[in-house]
Design an enzyme around this catalytic site. Structure first.
Site, short mmCIF file in Angstrom:
data_model
loop_
_atom_site.label_atom_id
_atom_site.label_comp_id
_atom_site.label_asym_id
_atom_site.label_seq_id
_atom_site.Cartn_x
_atom_site.Cartn_y
_atom_site.Cartn_z
N CYS A 98 24.64 14.05 19.01
CA CYS A 98 25.70 14.39 18.05
C CYS A 98 25.84 15.89 17.84
O CYS A 98 26.82 16.35 17.28
CB CYS A 98 25.46 13.70 16.72
SG CYS A 98 25.33 11.92 16.88
N HIS B 54 28.78 17.26 10.98
CA HIS B 54 28.78 16.04 11.79
C HIS B 54 29.00 14.87 10.83
O HIS B 54 28.38 14.80 9.76
CB HIS B 54 27.44 15.91 12.52
CG HIS B 54 27.25 14.57 13.15
ND1 HIS B 54 28.24 13.95 13.88
CD2 HIS B 54 26.19 13.71 13.14
CE1 HIS B 54 27.80 12.78 14.30
NE2 HIS B 54 26.56 12.60 13.86
N ASN C 177 31.11 7.40 12.70
CA ASN C 177 30.38 8.44 13.42
C ASN C 177 30.81 8.43 14.89
O ASN C 177 30.51 7.49 15.63
CB ASN C 177 28.88 8.15 13.29
CG ASN C 177 28.01 9.18 13.99
OD1 ASN C 177 28.50 9.97 14.79
ND2 ASN C 177 26.72 9.16 13.71
N1 ACO Z 1 24.85 -4.62 6.13
C1 ACO Z 1 24.11 -5.16 5.15
N2 ACO Z 1 22.82 -4.85 4.95
C2 ACO Z 1 22.24 -3.97 5.79
C3 ACO Z 1 22.94 -3.37 6.84
C4 ACO Z 1 24.31 -3.73 7.00
N3 ACO Z 1 25.07 -3.23 7.95
N4 ACO Z 1 22.15 -2.53 7.48
C5 ACO Z 1 20.96 -2.59 6.88
N5 ACO Z 1 21.00 -3.47 5.84
C6 ACO Z 1 19.97 -3.84 4.94
C7 ACO Z 1 18.60 -3.61 5.53
O1 ACO Z 1 18.19 -4.73 6.31
C8 ACO Z 1 17.78 -3.47 4.28
O2 ACO Z 1 17.48 -4.75 3.78
P1 ACO Z 1 16.01 -5.06 3.15
O3 ACO Z 1 15.89 -4.10 2.00
O4 ACO Z 1 16.13 -6.49 2.77
O5 ACO Z 1 15.05 -4.77 4.24
C9 ACO Z 1 18.70 -2.78 3.30
O6 ACO Z 1 20.03 -3.00 3.81
C10 ACO Z 1 18.48 -1.31 3.18
O7 ACO Z 1 18.30 -0.76 4.47
P2 ACO Z 1 18.10 0.77 4.72
O8 ACO Z 1 17.86 1.01 6.19
O9 ACO Z 1 17.10 1.31 3.74
O10 ACO Z 1 19.54 1.30 4.33
P3 ACO Z 1 19.97 2.78 4.07
O11 ACO Z 1 20.46 2.92 2.72
O12 ACO Z 1 18.94 3.75 4.59
O13 ACO Z 1 21.21 2.91 5.05
C11 ACO Z 1 21.81 3.80 7.19
C12 ACO Z 1 21.08 2.71 6.44
C13 ACO Z 1 23.28 3.72 6.82
C14 ACO Z 1 21.64 3.58 8.67
C15 ACO Z 1 21.23 5.17 6.77
O14 ACO Z 1 19.83 5.14 6.88
C16 ACO Z 1 21.75 6.31 7.59
O15 ACO Z 1 22.92 6.64 7.52
N6 ACO Z 1 20.88 6.97 8.36
C17 ACO Z 1 21.28 8.08 9.18
C18 ACO Z 1 21.94 7.57 10.39
C19 ACO Z 1 22.58 8.64 11.20
O16 ACO Z 1 22.96 9.68 10.71
N7 ACO Z 1 22.71 8.37 12.49
C20 ACO Z 1 23.41 9.20 13.34
C21 ACO Z 1 22.58 10.14 14.05
S1 ACO Z 1 23.57 11.00 15.15
C22 ACO Z 1 23.26 10.60 16.77
O17 ACO Z 1 22.70 11.40 17.48
C23 ACO Z 1 23.73 9.32 17.36
#
Ligand code: ACO
Length: 406
Positions: A121, A267, A297
């Protein structure tokens, strides 16, 4: 092509910009039918409402080409004026040839070098910096820099933690040398390969003695082949930390303070990451350009798409200072300070517009013609008439073959 030894300081200005996204919209409600998720969860945790997904006829190269054409149009630059084409992407058309080479061919940019750049990214910031430094050094004058992805092709549509985040698209800029101060003023590029396990796409690589199967069992011991995996929580923590540090460093390197900065173009990964970065930098969130709600994204394409939209709708104005900041797989991250639009808008000329269109039409035909000629030459070479053909054609490789065998 510029002379290599210059005395006056050189600056690299963005003089053209363009973007392309697929028509197909995938909403959060659509995703509810695919994985166990909800519109509310996605909106509250990420800020995303919908994203664009490439159709069967669309690819990283086709989106890049569309964005590149727009950028050349805004800059009023001919393909033949380009010295370098860089496509930043993690979803290239092939392992090789590069997507940039395809764009070079389709544009008819006959005197441009072309290569792809892989920094996930952060790729667009790396690529723009490479082009800008080549311009500032005087080795080239004009470059096309594209960030483009078809992330949808690499998503694991059974993994709700990743498939809801990404979309497809491309953004492009034309960068040009000038003696007028402004343009790219500073940059910070970083990588920490110890985080290589946090996000990636396992695929055929140099460690594989044989091509592995696509459908490995989901036993949790390793991620499925050719599909993206990510440790979201760790990436989130990393992103908020490096965004603050790299923005501050880039601003300081440009000899400016945060008070001078008009816009941050981050980003587009998660609105909560942007909000946290705004808080850490003590800036209002409104100073961060965001279009996450509509595109999700788009990896290396997200910064140029956000930049392009903000320029087109008049938020970004000439002479303003911007910081572009990105982070992603590698791990990689980076930031750069730009003074926007000092060189002023290009004066559009009808003659150049026609010449560009002509170049695109001729490029495709010329390519097909060259390929047909090569095939014909090969057939002729292998035929009983081959000896006669080689005699008249005096192919250089024939000469070296003869030297080798003597
Ligand atoms: N729908 C419903 N529930 C979900 C989903 C979904 N799509 N995804 C995860 N959950 C659940 C999980 O299973 C978890 O349940 P549990 O508590 O029963 O275990 C709960 O929601 C919370 O999960 P977290 O992973 O803690 O959720 P978080 O608030 O951290 O959000 C996310 C997840 C959106 C992925 C976040 O961590 C994030 O944005 N991280 C950065 C990602 C990013 O920037 N990636 C791009 C990098 S760039 C590149 O090079 C490709």
């Amino acid at each position: 092509m510029a002379a290599n030894h210059r005395t006056a300081p050189r600056y690299a200005h963005v003089v053209g910009w363009g973007m392309a996204v697929p028509d197909r919209v995938l909403t959060n409600l659509d995703l509810e039918a695919i994985v166990d998720t909800s519109d509310t969860w996605i909106r509250e945790r990420t800020g995303i409402r919908e994203r664009r997904i490439a159709g069967e006829d669309e690819s990283t190269a086709s989106l890049s080409f569309a964005a590149a054409r727009q950028a050349l149009e805004v800059a009023d630059v001919l393909p033949s004026e380009l010295d370098m084409i860089i496509v930043a992407t993690s979803t290239p058309e092939h392992i090789f040839p590069s997507t940039a080479s395809l764009i070079q061919d389709w544009l008819g940019a006959s005197t441009a070098g072309a290569f792809d750049l892989s920094a996930a990214c952060t790729g667009f910031i790396y690529a723009l910096n490479m082009a800008a430094q080549a311009i500032i050094s005087g080795s080239i004058d004009t470059a096309l820099v594209v960030g483009a992805e078809t992330m949808s092709r690499l998503l694991d549509w059974e993994d709700r933690t990743t498939c809801i985040l990404f979309g497809d698209g491309a953004g492009a800029v034309v960068v040009r040398g000038s003696e007028m101060p402004g343009g790219v003023l500073s940059n910070v590029l970083r990588s920490d390969g110890s985080g290589c396990d946090l996000l990636g796409v396992p695929t055929v690589g140099s460690r594989d003695a044989a091509v592995p199967d696509a459908g490995l069992p989901r036993d949790g011991t390793r991620p499925p082949m050719h599909k993206m995996y990510m440790n979201g929580r760790e990436v989130f923590r990393f992103a908020t930390r490096v965004m603050k540090d790299s923005v501050l460093e880039a601003v300081e390197k440009a000899g400016l303070t945060m008070d001078d900065i008009d816009w941050i173009v981050p980003h587009q990964a998660n609105q909560r990451i942007i909000a946290r970065a705004a808080k850490n930098l003590n800036l209002p969130e409104e100073r961060f350009i965001s279009n996450l709600d509509r595109y999700g994204n788009t990896s290396a394409a997200s910064i140029p798409i956000a930049l392009c939209e903000a320029v087109n709708d008049g938020r970004i104005q000439p002479e303003q200072y911007l910081v572009l900041v990105g982070f992603g797989g590698g791990l990689t991250w980076g930031a750069m300070v730009l003074q926007w639009g000092v060189a002023g808008p290009a004066e559009q000329t009808a003659i150049k517009r026609y010449r560009r269109e002509f170049s695109y039409t001729v490029a495709r035909t010329r390519s097909r013609f060259s390929r047909t000629l090569r095939r014909l030459a090969e057939l002729l070479n292998r035929s009983p008439l081959g000896g006669l053909y080689r005699f008249f054609d005096r192919l250089p490789h024939d000469a070296s073959d003869q030297e080798g065998s003597s």
